[in-house]
Enzyme design. Structure first.
Site, PDB file in Angstrom:
ATOM      1  N   HIS A  86      38.986  40.878  40.060  1.00 33.51           N
ATOM      2  CA  HIS A  86      39.026  40.802  38.598  1.00 33.51           C
ATOM      3  C   HIS A  86      39.507  39.417  38.145  1.00 33.51           C
ATOM      4  CE1 HIS A  86      39.901  45.270  39.248  1.00 33.51           C
ATOM      5  NE2 HIS A  86      38.775  45.294  38.579  1.00 33.51           N
TER       6      HIS A  86
ATOM      7  N   GLY B  22      40.720  48.161  35.179  1.00 30.04           N
ATOM      8  CA  GLY B  22      42.135  47.958  35.455  1.00 30.04           C
ATOM      9  C   GLY B  22      42.504  48.123  36.916  1.00 30.04           C
TER      10      GLY B  22
END
Ligand code: AMP
Length: 285
Positions: A40, A34
């Protein structure tokens, strides 16, 4: 699927994925901790192109943090992450709690082999045991056709490729290049913990690695290359060196004679955070 579905339990995730799989849909998986950034999102972009359904997990895995490491301080922002995941085209966001992932401890351990002996494996004892533990669980839970990992964590990627190959895990690992800031700093969730001055100095890490790559091409001895890379980082930043190592890639051995690629990898400690980066150099031609 256009809308993001957020799921917190293994059972719900598997029920949903079973439906997708029964319809013959392929599943791409992007495991993360996260605090999402473009690195990402690049994994998601690759997954989006190759699969019908994209699953991202966000789980700050306690098993891969040692005592005194930054598990508590690791940056988290679930709401922002959900927005970014939606924009990037994630279909299913799996955000389990530690209790959901580790309801009990049966004592079985997965131990990585020689690829974990150097670099982060040496400076973070047990780190890759924890990585393999969560990766095996996530692969079993999601059962993805393809799984996407960043070259930013080159040692992790090499160990996971070996794990999948040696244990016949039914997913194909896809390597994704490191995404960088304009000044060359590798994007990382931990970059938010750099002070303003440290942020200005941090591109010195990639500059030093590029200098190292030139020295490899010039044929300098390994220890001299490692020393010059370290010296450059120390001279151009307030960071202190955890390690700078030149190894065969992906074997991660010191013997580099029969390898077509080498890696120079480093970890640098700043006041509140520790950053890693690497460069891969072809030794052919
Ligand atoms: P993390 O959330 O840091 O555990 O990273 C999750 C995945 O994203 C791992 O496969 C990382 O290698 C990958 N990743 C992290 N930073 C980058 C980056 N700057 N470029 C590409 N991939 C990255």
């Amino acid at each position: 699927m256009a809308k993001l579905t957020i799921i917190h339990t293994i059972q719900e995730l598997q029920a949903l994925l079973d439906r997708n799989k029964r319809q013959g849909q392929t599943v791409g998986f992007v495991p993360t901790m996260g605090f999402l950034h473009e690195g990402h999102l690049s994994l998601v972009e690759h997954a989006r192109k190759q699969n019908d359904v994209v699953v991202m997990s966000i789980f700050v895995n306690p098993a891969q943090f040692g005592p005194g490491e930054d598990f508590d301080a690791y940056p988290r922002d679930a709401e922002r992450d959900a927005g970014l995941a939606t924009e990037a085209g994630v279909d299913i966001l799996f955000m389990p709690t530690p209790e959901e992932m580790y309801p009990q401890e049966g004592g079985i351990r997965i131990l990585p082999g020689s690829q974990a002996a150097e670099l982060c494996g040496a400076s973070r004892p047990g780190h890759f045991d924890g990585v393999l533990k969560v990766v095996l669980k996530l692969f079993n839970i999601v059962d993805p056709d393809h799984s996407y990992f960043g070259m930013k964590d080159a040692q992790q990627l090499a160990i996971i490729e070996t794990f999948v190959r040696d244990f016949n895990l039914r997913t194909t690992i896809v390597r994704v290049p490191t995404v960088r800031e304009q000044d060359g700093l590798a994007k990382s969730s931990r970059n938010v913990h750099l002070s303003e001055d440290e942020r200005k100095e941090a591109p010195a890490i990639q500059q030093a690695l590029q200098k190292g790559a030139r020295l490899v091409a010039e044929g300098l001895p390994i220890d001299e290359i490692e020393q010059q890379v370290s010296d450059y980082i120390v001279a151009n930043s307030s960071g202190s060196i955890d390690y700078v190592s030149l190894l065969a890639y992906p074997a991660l051995t010191k013997a580099i004679d029969n390898t077509s690629e080498v890696i120079i990898a480093c970890a640098v400690k700043f006041e509140k955070t520790r950053l890693i980066d690497n460069i891969i150099i072809s030794t052919k031609g």
